[in-house]
Scaffold this active site. Sequence first.
Site, PDB file in Angstrom:
ATOM      1  N   LYS A 209       0.810  -1.223   0.000  1.00 47.02           N
ATOM      2  CA  LYS A 209       0.000   0.000   0.000  1.00 47.02           C
ATOM      3  C   LYS A 209       0.841   1.269   0.000  1.00 47.02           C
ATOM      4  O   LYS A 209       2.047   1.246   0.240  1.00 47.02           O
ATOM      5  CB  LYS A 209      -0.998  -0.036   1.151  1.00 47.02           C
ATOM      6  CG  LYS A 209      -2.150  -0.990   0.807  1.00 47.02           C
ATOM      7  CD  LYS A 209      -3.307  -0.920   1.732  1.00 47.02           C
ATOM      8  CE  LYS A 209      -4.406  -1.872   1.209  1.00 47.02           C
ATOM      9  NZ  LYS A 209      -5.396  -2.174   2.219  1.00 47.02           N
ATOM     10  N   ARG A 244      -3.321  -9.941   5.178  1.00 45.98           N
ATOM     11  CA  ARG A 244      -3.763 -10.039   3.772  1.00 45.98           C
ATOM     12  C   ARG A 244      -2.620  -9.543   2.888  1.00 45.98           C
ATOM     13  O   ARG A 244      -2.293  -8.368   2.918  1.00 45.98           O
ATOM     14  CB  ARG A 244      -5.025  -9.194   3.589  1.00 45.98           C
ATOM     15  CG  ARG A 244      -5.622  -9.271   2.190  1.00 45.98           C
ATOM     16  CD  ARG A 244      -6.863  -8.380   2.104  1.00 45.98           C
ATOM     17  NE  ARG A 244      -7.471  -8.451   0.785  1.00 45.98           N
ATOM     18  CZ  ARG A 244      -7.058  -7.723  -0.248  1.00 45.98           C
ATOM     19  NH1 ARG A 244      -6.071  -6.883  -0.128  1.00 45.98           N
ATOM     20  NH2 ARG A 244      -7.658  -7.847  -1.427  1.00 45.98           N
TER      21      ARG A 244
HETATM   22  N1  HH2 Z   1      -7.436  -3.913   0.949  1.00 45.07           N
HETATM   23  C1  HH2 Z   1      -7.803  -4.025  -0.348  1.00 45.07           C
HETATM   24  C2  HH2 Z   1      -8.862  -4.862  -0.706  1.00 45.07           C
HETATM   25  N2  HH2 Z   1      -9.513  -5.603   0.219  1.00 45.07           N
HETATM   26  N3  HH2 Z   1      -9.806  -6.263   2.472  1.00 45.07           N
HETATM   27  C3  HH2 Z   1      -9.471  -6.165   3.781  1.00 45.07           C
HETATM   28  N4  HH2 Z   1     -10.126  -6.876   4.712  1.00 45.07           N
HETATM   29  N5  HH2 Z   1      -8.458  -5.332   4.190  1.00 45.07           N
HETATM   30  C4  HH2 Z   1      -7.753  -4.571   3.316  1.00 45.07           C
HETATM   31  O1  HH2 Z   1      -6.852  -3.813   3.732  1.00 45.07           O
HETATM   32  C5  HH2 Z   1      -8.102  -4.645   1.910  1.00 45.07           C
HETATM   33  C6  HH2 Z   1      -9.149  -5.512   1.526  1.00 45.07           C
HETATM   34  C7  HH2 Z   1      -7.082  -3.236  -1.395  1.00 45.07           C
HETATM   35  O2  HH2 Z   1      -6.010  -3.939  -1.945  1.00 45.07           O
HETATM   36  P1  HH2 Z   1      -6.026  -4.832  -3.304  1.00 45.07           P
HETATM   37  O3  HH2 Z   1      -7.025  -5.919  -3.256  1.00 45.07           O
HETATM   38  O4  HH2 Z   1      -4.646  -5.308  -3.554  1.00 45.07           O
HETATM   39  O5  HH2 Z   1      -6.386  -3.815  -4.450  1.00 45.07           O
HETATM   40  P2  HH2 Z   1      -7.740  -3.443  -5.202  1.00 45.07           P
HETATM   41  O6  HH2 Z   1      -8.715  -2.871  -4.244  1.00 45.07           O
HETATM   42  O7  HH2 Z   1      -7.269  -2.427  -6.216  1.00 45.07           O
HETATM   43  O8  HH2 Z   1      -8.288  -4.685  -5.832  1.00 45.07           O
END
Ligand code: HH2
Length: 269
Positions: A209, A244
Amino acid sequence: MGILNITPDSFSDGGHHLAPDAALARASAMLADGADILDVGGESTRPHARPVPVEEELARVLPAIRAIAAAHPRATISVDTVKSEVAAAALAAGAHIVNDVSGLTLDGRMAAVCARERAGVVVMHSRGSVGDMASLAHASYDADVVEEVLAELLQRVERAVGAGVARERIAIDPGIGFGKRVEHSLRLLGCLARFVAVGHPVLVGASRKRFIGDVTGVSEAEGRDAGSVGAAVSALARGAHVFRVHDVASTRQALDVAAAIATAEADCE
Ligand code: HH2
């Protein structure tokens, strides 16, 4: 918890796993690397990402979940969605946990679906819509970001419990980077013990992040895995339970070593 984004536009792994066989290959690799949970998502929360209609989200996540459940019947699968229809279909297809980045606030039927299906639930803190929750649009806090995030999170937990979700099935997540400036994300991680003290398992999603880029100067998300491992080890030391992450192998190795050292420390008291 290994991240499996079935999206064309996620901030770091978008577009890589759209085909079910590519998703399954990635899932199998993460399990071999030591993931305990696979988090399958079909909608990016990246600011200004195109909203994904329910049919399209279903078409992305269901084939992947079915393929993973068939190939790895003992794997624990979570579905990263804010839509109750997607959650219900994913649970029917083999998922066990609903990971809702809106904390069950954006879809009025979400809590009831989770309760009915006896799903595990991740209640994450965020504010606003899918399109702006990961921006700074709602990143204003009074004196204490920890107090405010915790209070809002606990309200959502109580709402979920009120709708029938068993308390022991709920994990909480401070929502790193979701409506948080760098100093907010750092403060929430630094004070993570206050979330742990509530008594629910605590999930931390810090992997790749922006705050890691700000601390390290690494602008490409893919280059932030070492910083992400640092964040995970730091969260473990403060009592977090679920991490995660994109880079499962490195995180697993680091957490296993950190946990072994923590056990040895307990023995010498
Ligand atoms: N962060 C993202 C998505 N889902 N779920 C939880 N519980 N906690 C988090 O911090 C979290 C999450 C964002 O990251 P990512 O899935 O890599 O990216 P994107 O939202 O662009 O798919």
